[in-house]
Write a protein that holds these residues in place. Sequence first.
Motif, PDB file in Angstrom:
ATOM      1  N   UNK A  19       0.829  -1.203   0.000  1.00 55.99           N
ATOM      2  CA  UNK A  19       0.000   0.000   0.000  1.00 55.99           C
ATOM      3  C   UNK A  19       0.866   1.257   0.000  1.00 55.99           C
ATOM      4  N   UNK A  20       1.920   1.257   0.793  1.00 60.97           N
ATOM      5  CA  UNK A  20       2.835   2.394   0.804  1.00 60.97           C
ATOM      6  C   UNK A  20       3.493   2.553  -0.563  1.00 60.97           C
ATOM      7  N   UNK A  21       3.982   1.456  -1.139  1.00 59.76           N
ATOM      8  CA  UNK A  21       4.655   1.503  -2.444  1.00 59.76           C
ATOM      9  C   UNK A  21       3.737   2.054  -3.526  1.00 59.76           C
ATOM     10  N   UNK A  22       2.518   1.544  -3.581  1.00 61.21           N
ATOM     11  CA  UNK A  22       1.573   1.995  -4.603  1.00 61.21           C
ATOM     12  C   UNK A  22       1.200   3.459  -4.388  1.00 61.21           C
ATOM     13  N   UNK A  23       1.004   3.863  -3.138  1.00 59.24           N
ATOM     14  CA  UNK A  23       0.680   5.265  -2.842  1.00 59.24           C
ATOM     15  C   UNK A  23       1.809   6.192  -3.280  1.00 59.24           C
ATOM     16  N   UNK A  64      12.388  11.466 -13.527  1.00 60.23           N
ATOM     17  CA  UNK A  64      12.493  10.779 -12.243  1.00 60.23           C
ATOM     18  C   UNK A  64      11.137  10.515 -11.631  1.00 60.23           C
ATOM     19  N   UNK A  65      10.251  11.489 -11.720  1.00 53.87           N
ATOM     20  CA  UNK A  65       8.918  11.311 -11.142  1.00 53.87           C
ATOM     21  C   UNK A  65       8.091  10.301 -11.940  1.00 53.87           C
ATOM     22  N   UNK A  66       8.113  10.412 -13.260  1.00 56.70           N
ATOM     23  CA  UNK A  66       7.323   9.484 -14.076  1.00 56.70           C
ATOM     24  C   UNK A  66       7.916   8.075 -14.052  1.00 56.70           C
ATOM     25  N   UNK A  67       9.221   7.979 -14.268  1.00 53.41           N
ATOM     26  CA  UNK A  67       9.867   6.666 -14.262  1.00 53.41           C
ATOM     27  C   UNK A  67       9.861   6.033 -12.888  1.00 53.41           C
ATOM     28  N   UNK A  68      10.158   6.826 -11.875  1.00 51.50           N
ATOM     29  CA  UNK A  68      10.152   6.309 -10.506  1.00 51.50           C
ATOM     30  C   UNK A  68       8.755   5.912 -10.066  1.00 51.50           C
ATOM     31  N   UNK A  69       7.779   6.724 -10.421  1.00 54.39           N
ATOM     32  CA  UNK A  69       6.402   6.404 -10.061  1.00 54.39           C
ATOM     33  C   UNK A  69       5.934   5.110 -10.706  1.00 54.39           C
ATOM     34  N   UNK A  70       6.253   4.937 -11.966  1.00 55.93           N
ATOM     35  CA  UNK A  70       5.868   3.705 -12.662  1.00 55.93           C
ATOM     36  C   UNK A  70       6.584   2.498 -12.067  1.00 55.93           C
ATOM     37  N   UNK A  71       7.871   2.656 -11.781  1.00 53.54           N
ATOM     38  CA  UNK A  71       8.640   1.553 -11.177  1.00 53.54           C
ATOM     39  C   UNK A  71       8.078   1.174  -9.811  1.00 53.54           C
ATOM     40  N   UNK A  72       7.693   2.167  -9.020  1.00 54.39           N
ATOM     41  CA  UNK A  72       7.110   1.867  -7.713  1.00 54.39           C
ATOM     42  C   UNK A  72       5.762   1.170  -7.859  1.00 54.39           C
ATOM     43  N   UNK A  73       4.943   1.640  -8.783  1.00 51.32           N
ATOM     44  CA  UNK A  73       3.654   0.984  -8.995  1.00 51.32           C
ATOM     45  C   UNK A  73       3.821  -0.490  -9.350  1.00 51.32           C
ATOM     46  N   UNK A  74       4.803  -0.778 -10.187  1.00 49.03           N
ATOM     47  CA  UNK A  74       5.027  -2.149 -10.630  1.00 49.03           C
ATOM     48  C   UNK A  74       5.862  -2.963  -9.647  1.00 49.03           C
ATOM     49  N   UNK A  75       6.526  -2.298  -8.737  1.00 51.43           N
ATOM     50  CA  UNK A  75       7.396  -3.005  -7.801  1.00 51.43           C
ATOM     51  C   UNK A  75       8.683  -3.457  -8.465  1.00 51.43           C
ATOM     52  N   UNK A  76       9.284  -2.570  -9.236  1.00 49.99           N
ATOM     53  CA  UNK A  76      10.533  -2.861  -9.929  1.00 49.99           C
ATOM     54  C   UNK A  76      11.673  -2.179  -9.172  1.00 49.99           C
ATOM     55  N   UNK A  77      12.558  -2.982  -8.610  1.00 51.00           N
ATOM     56  CA  UNK A  77      13.713  -2.474  -7.854  1.00 51.00           C
ATOM     57  C   UNK A  77      13.288  -1.386  -6.851  1.00 51.00           C
ATOM     58  N   UNK A  78      12.286  -1.700  -6.080  1.00 49.81           N
ATOM     59  CA  UNK A  78      11.664  -0.738  -5.175  1.00 49.81           C
ATOM     60  C   UNK A  78      12.661  -0.064  -4.245  1.00 49.81           C
ATOM     61  N   UNK A  79      13.553  -0.843  -3.663  1.00 48.53           N
ATOM     62  CA  UNK A  79      14.521  -0.245  -2.728  1.00 48.53           C
ATOM     63  C   UNK A  79      15.386   0.799  -3.421  1.00 48.53           C
ATOM     64  N   UNK A  80      15.922   0.465  -4.581  1.00 46.18           N
ATOM     65  CA  UNK A  80      16.820   1.374  -5.300  1.00 46.18           C
ATOM     66  C   UNK A  80      16.068   2.575  -5.863  1.00 46.18           C
ATOM     67  N   UNK A 129       7.070  -5.472  -1.069  1.00 42.71           N
ATOM     68  CA  UNK A 129       5.787  -5.992  -0.617  1.00 42.71           C
ATOM     69  C   UNK A 129       5.197  -6.992  -1.600  1.00 42.71           C
ATOM     70  N   UNK A 130       3.905  -7.151  -1.549  1.00 40.33           N
ATOM     71  CA  UNK A 130       3.194  -8.087  -2.425  1.00 40.33           C
ATOM     72  C   UNK A 130       3.034  -7.497  -3.828  1.00 40.33           C
ATOM     73  N   UNK A 131       2.774  -8.364  -4.782  1.00 36.63           N
ATOM     74  CA  UNK A 131       2.475  -7.967  -6.161  1.00 36.63           C
ATOM     75  C   UNK A 131       3.578  -7.099  -6.750  1.00 36.63           C
ATOM     76  N   UNK A 132       4.795  -7.433  -6.441  1.00 37.88           N
ATOM     77  CA  UNK A 132       5.976  -6.707  -6.880  1.00 37.88           C
ATOM     78  C   UNK A 132       6.675  -7.526  -7.944  1.00 37.88           C
TER      79      UNK A 132
END
Length: 138
Positions: A19-23, A64-80, A129-132
């Motif tokens: 939920x945090x990642x998607x938000x 950064x905002x568009x690419x990072x936002x999309x990566x977070x939504x998908x759960x791609x390399x979330x930590x980095x 998290x889940x669905x990453x």
Amino acid sequence: MNTAQPTATNTFQPHATTLLRVSLGVMALAHGLLKVLVFTLPGTVAYFESLGLPGFLAYLTIAGELGGGLALLLGVYTRWVSLAMIPLLLGAASVHLGNGWMFSNAGGGWEFPVFWALALLVQAGLGGGRFSLTDRSR
């Protein structure tokens, strides 16, 4: 064989992390799209230049905002991705520093970008998290 019973922590934490990642992903996408669709690319570049920043930083920020936002939504390399986005938010905080604490102040305050940067730091610590797609919590 692990016979431990599920607890609220190990049952709900991966979902809370998601939920945090998607938000955070939705917020980043919204801010990037705002700069493209509402303020327009030339308008965003002009704003950055009015702050004394080079115009090309506007493009890097939007990417950064568009690419990072999309990566977070998908759960791609979330930590980095979370760690890589923190300087964007600290940069935004520095722009708003002179406007005071509240983001509702004229010109926007600095508390929202600082909170967002801290939330990204927490996300980096938690993982995807889940669905990453590339990183999953236990």
